[in-house]
Design a protein around this motif. Sequence first.
Motif, PDB file in Angstrom:
ATOM      1  N   LEU A 127       0.816  -1.214   0.000  1.00 12.62           N
ATOM      2  CA  LEU A 127       0.000   0.000   0.000  1.00 12.62           C
ATOM      3  C   LEU A 127       0.844   1.257   0.000  1.00 12.62           C
ATOM      4  O   LEU A 127       0.457   2.292  -0.576  1.00 12.62           O
ATOM      5  N   PHE A 128       2.007   1.186   0.626  1.00 12.78           N
ATOM      6  CA  PHE A 128       2.793   2.396   0.859  1.00 12.78           C
ATOM      7  C   PHE A 128       4.127   2.435   0.125  1.00 12.78           C
ATOM      8  O   PHE A 128       4.790   3.465   0.128  1.00 12.78           O
ATOM      9  N   ASP A 129       4.529   1.335  -0.511  1.00 11.62           N
ATOM     10  CA  ASP A 129       5.826   1.344  -1.189  1.00 11.62           C
ATOM     11  C   ASP A 129       5.711   1.496  -2.704  1.00 11.62           C
ATOM     12  O   ASP A 129       6.704   1.383  -3.422  1.00 11.62           O
ATOM     13  N   GLY A 130       4.475   1.750  -3.196  1.00  8.78           N
ATOM     14  CA  GLY A 130       4.279   1.979  -4.615  1.00  8.78           C
ATOM     15  C   GLY A 130       4.069   0.745  -5.452  1.00  8.78           C
ATOM     16  O   GLY A 130       3.880   0.853  -6.671  1.00  8.78           O
ATOM     17  N   SER A 131       4.068  -0.447  -4.847  1.00  7.15           N
ATOM     18  CA  SER A 131       3.951  -1.671  -5.636  1.00  7.15           C
ATOM     19  C   SER A 131       2.516  -2.154  -5.818  1.00  7.15           C
ATOM     20  O   SER A 131       2.268  -3.045  -6.632  1.00  7.15           O
ATOM     21  N   MET A 132       1.537  -1.587  -5.077  1.00  6.75           N
ATOM     22  CA  MET A 132       0.139  -1.974  -5.278  1.00  6.75           C
ATOM     23  C   MET A 132      -0.495  -1.046  -6.307  1.00  6.75           C
ATOM     24  O   MET A 132      -0.746   0.128  -6.039  1.00  6.75           O
ATOM     25  N   GLN A 133      -0.781  -1.585  -7.490  1.00 11.79           N
ATOM     26  CA  GLN A 133      -1.313  -0.753  -8.561  1.00 11.79           C
ATOM     27  C   GLN A 133      -2.720  -0.255  -8.268  1.00 11.79           C
ATOM     28  O   GLN A 133      -3.161   0.740  -8.832  1.00 11.79           O
ATOM     29  N   GLU A 134      -3.441  -0.934  -7.394  1.00 15.29           N
ATOM     30  CA  GLU A 134      -4.796  -0.523  -7.047  1.00 15.29           C
ATOM     31  C   GLU A 134      -4.841   0.606  -6.024  1.00 15.29           C
ATOM     32  O   GLU A 134      -5.892   1.199  -5.799  1.00 15.29           O
ATOM     33  N   ALA A 135      -3.724   0.882  -5.362  1.00 12.29           N
ATOM     34  CA  ALA A 135      -3.735   1.776  -4.208  1.00 12.29           C
ATOM     35  C   ALA A 135      -4.396   3.128  -4.474  1.00 12.29           C
ATOM     36  O   ALA A 135      -5.192   3.602  -3.646  1.00 12.29           O
ATOM     37  N   PRO A 136      -4.126   3.818  -5.607  1.00 12.31           N
ATOM     38  CA  PRO A 136      -4.765   5.123  -5.815  1.00 12.31           C
ATOM     39  C   PRO A 136      -6.289   5.072  -5.812  1.00 12.31           C
ATOM     40  O   PRO A 136      -6.942   6.075  -5.489  1.00 12.31           O
ATOM     41  N   THR A 137      -6.852   3.894  -6.155  1.00 10.47           N
ATOM     42  CA  THR A 137      -8.311   3.755  -6.173  1.00 10.47           C
ATOM     43  C   THR A 137      -8.915   4.000  -4.796  1.00 10.47           C
ATOM     44  O   THR A 137     -10.051   4.481  -4.680  1.00 10.47           O
ATOM     45  N   LEU A 138      -8.176   3.695  -3.757  1.00  8.41           N
ATOM     46  CA  LEU A 138      -8.717   3.845  -2.403  1.00  8.41           C
ATOM     47  C   LEU A 138      -9.021   5.299  -2.078  1.00  8.41           C
ATOM     48  O   LEU A 138      -9.896   5.581  -1.255  1.00  8.41           O
ATOM     49  N   ASN A 139      -8.322   6.223  -2.730  1.00  7.34           N
ATOM     50  CA  ASN A 139      -8.603   7.639  -2.494  1.00  7.34           C
ATOM     51  C   ASN A 139     -10.014   8.024  -2.923  1.00  7.34           C
ATOM     52  O   ASN A 139     -10.596   8.971  -2.375  1.00  7.34           O
ATOM     53  N   LEU A 140     -10.575   7.309  -3.901  1.00  2.23           N
ATOM     54  CA  LEU A 140     -11.944   7.590  -4.332  1.00  2.23           C
ATOM     55  C   LEU A 140     -12.933   7.275  -3.217  1.00  2.23           C
ATOM     56  O   LEU A 140     -13.949   7.972  -3.062  1.00  2.23           O
ATOM     57  N   ALA A 378     -15.609  -0.911 -11.655  1.00  2.00           N
ATOM     58  CA  ALA A 378     -15.255  -0.343 -10.347  1.00  2.00           C
ATOM     59  C   ALA A 378     -16.100   0.866  -9.963  1.00  2.00           C
ATOM     60  O   ALA A 378     -16.597   0.945  -8.826  1.00  2.00           O
ATOM     61  N   PRO A 379     -16.315   1.849 -10.853  1.00  2.13           N
ATOM     62  CA  PRO A 379     -17.166   2.981 -10.461  1.00  2.13           C
ATOM     63  C   PRO A 379     -18.586   2.554 -10.108  1.00  2.13           C
ATOM     64  O   PRO A 379     -19.210   3.112  -9.200  1.00  2.13           O
ATOM     65  N   ARG A 380     -19.102   1.564 -10.816  1.00  2.73           N
ATOM     66  CA  ARG A 380     -20.445   1.067 -10.508  1.00  2.73           C
ATOM     67  C   ARG A 380     -20.456   0.376  -9.145  1.00  2.73           C
ATOM     68  O   ARG A 380     -21.440   0.474  -8.390  1.00  2.73           O
ATOM     69  N   ALA A 381     -19.366  -0.319  -8.831  1.00  2.00           N
ATOM     70  CA  ALA A 381     -19.279  -0.986  -7.532  1.00  2.00           C
ATOM     71  C   ALA A 381     -19.294   0.030  -6.394  1.00  2.00           C
ATOM     72  O   ALA A 381     -19.993  -0.151  -5.388  1.00  2.00           O
ATOM     73  N   PHE A 382     -18.540   1.116  -6.557  1.00  2.00           N
ATOM     74  CA  PHE A 382     -18.502   2.131  -5.509  1.00  2.00           C
ATOM     75  C   PHE A 382     -19.862   2.804  -5.350  1.00  2.00           C
ATOM     76  O   PHE A 382     -20.297   3.089  -4.225  1.00  2.00           O
ATOM     77  N   GLN A 383     -20.555   3.061  -6.458  1.00  2.00           N
ATOM     78  CA  GLN A 383     -21.876   3.667  -6.357  1.00  2.00           C
ATOM     79  C   GLN A 383     -22.871   2.707  -5.724  1.00  2.00           C
ATOM     80  O   GLN A 383     -23.749   3.119  -4.958  1.00  2.00           O
ATOM     81  N   TYR A 384     -22.706   1.416  -6.015  1.00  2.75           N
ATOM     82  CA  TYR A 384     -23.574   0.409  -5.397  1.00  2.75           C
ATOM     83  C   TYR A 384     -23.421   0.460  -3.874  1.00  2.75           C
ATOM     84  O   TYR A 384     -24.417   0.467  -3.135  1.00  2.75           O
ATOM     85  N   LEU A 385     -22.176   0.525  -3.390  1.00  3.68           N
ATOM     86  CA  LEU A 385     -21.960   0.591  -1.954  1.00  3.68           C
ATOM     87  C   LEU A 385     -22.496   1.898  -1.371  1.00  3.68           C
ATOM     88  O   LEU A 385     -23.078   1.910  -0.282  1.00  3.68           O
ATOM     89  N   ALA A 386     -22.322   2.993  -2.122  1.00 11.75           N
ATOM     90  CA  ALA A 386     -22.829   4.286  -1.641  1.00 11.75           C
ATOM     91  C   ALA A 386     -24.340   4.232  -1.447  1.00 11.75           C
ATOM     92  O   ALA A 386     -24.878   4.753  -0.455  1.00 11.75           O
ATOM     93  N   ASP A 387     -25.040   3.606  -2.374  1.00 10.69           N
ATOM     94  CA  ASP A 387     -26.497   3.482  -2.257  1.00 10.69           C
ATOM     95  C   ASP A 387     -26.889   2.621  -1.058  1.00 10.69           C
ATOM     96  O   ASP A 387     -27.884   2.897  -0.380  1.00 10.69           O
ATOM     97  N   ARG A 388     -26.120   1.570  -0.801  1.00 11.08           N
ATOM     98  CA  ARG A 388     -26.439   0.729   0.358  1.00 11.08           C
ATOM     99  C   ARG A 388     -26.208   1.504   1.650  1.00 11.08           C
ATOM    100  O   ARG A 388     -27.003   1.406   2.595  1.00 11.08           O
TER     101      ARG A 388
END
Length: 398
Positions: A127-140, A378-388
Amino acid sequence: MRSWRGRLGVLTAVAATALATVGLAHPPAASAAAIYPVADGDGFYATPPDIGNFQPGDVIRSRTVPANGFPGATAWQLAYRSTNSQQEPITAVTTVLLPPGGGNRPLVSYQPFVNALGTGCAPSHSLFDGSMQEAPTLNLMLARGWAVAVPDHLGPTSAYGAAQLGGRLTLDGIRAVQRFAPAGLGAGPVGMTGYSGGGMATGFAAALAPQYAPELSIVGVAQGGVPANIGKLALEVGSSPNPLFGLGFAATAGLEREYPDTLRLDEQLNPKGLALRDRLANACTSEIIDAGANLSLADVFSGSFDVDAATERVLHENSLETFPGVATAPVYEWHGADDVVSPDSVRQLAGRYCAAGTPVQLDMIPGADHGAAMVQGAPRAFQYLADRFAGVTAPSTC
């Protein structure tokens, strides 16, 4: 070389192929010989002598860490008690990211795809050493005001491939976060999400929760690109040489770590295979890919590639399509219609959940392969959770 996203579909297919061949026809050796990784040198990950006195989800120790890459967030790491597949207590770790502000905000447990055998490759590091390519997504998610927990869902031995273990680690990680008073999250609403291998851990957490962690208020689950039946997928893919063969081989070694009395490779690998297993014992993704590039099963295994009953049981225990548990929280399941990871198995899983009364929104993305579906869904997944979290009634395609 193709991009990481473009290689994801092949990754899963090769992994499944290797997993379905570990139970060869002859009897196993008298003793297990799984190769385990070097323990993390950071004492924070160590198991205390009194681990048996802790309950699943109890926090053993905690620390703050710099929230590099997550502006404005506060980052905690929690070591907590969980349970492995032999019903033994183990120490696990989750990383908690808290956005500015306070209050009993929603919590999302995010399970990244982790394809590694070394403990240093775990999310608490990547998460913190730059090797997780998904990490920036968590900022959303942090921008929505959600707290985010990222468990090391392969566990303390990096048991890559052991998806049911990943489900337990996810649930116990959520328990730990909610029991950790400084986070201020209490028993608020919980969402879970993940894609591909992370989707497997997410899916198993959802299926295990009604019996394993019924006290958790899980209001929504978003799981994408899930290999719902790894054995069936293996039969469809075959065993020809592949540039990502190493990932499948690593998943076999990871399952051997979690099921050492069932999957014993020492009698099944030829000298080249034994050397490869030793070489990969502490490897992260890139090294695994390089070491196993363009090999095939015949290069590393000896004997017949028949699946025995014990291996079949392990495959079924780690495949959502054949696992008897049913998620009761609403599920958003997204998948590429052109994914090499079987859409039919995902449809079967959704149908079984629907029949049990679970609201399932199945989203088959036209023309998308494994990598493209991840990006589009992924954007649809985040909106799904937001609605829940907002209390909106869950949609259903049942």
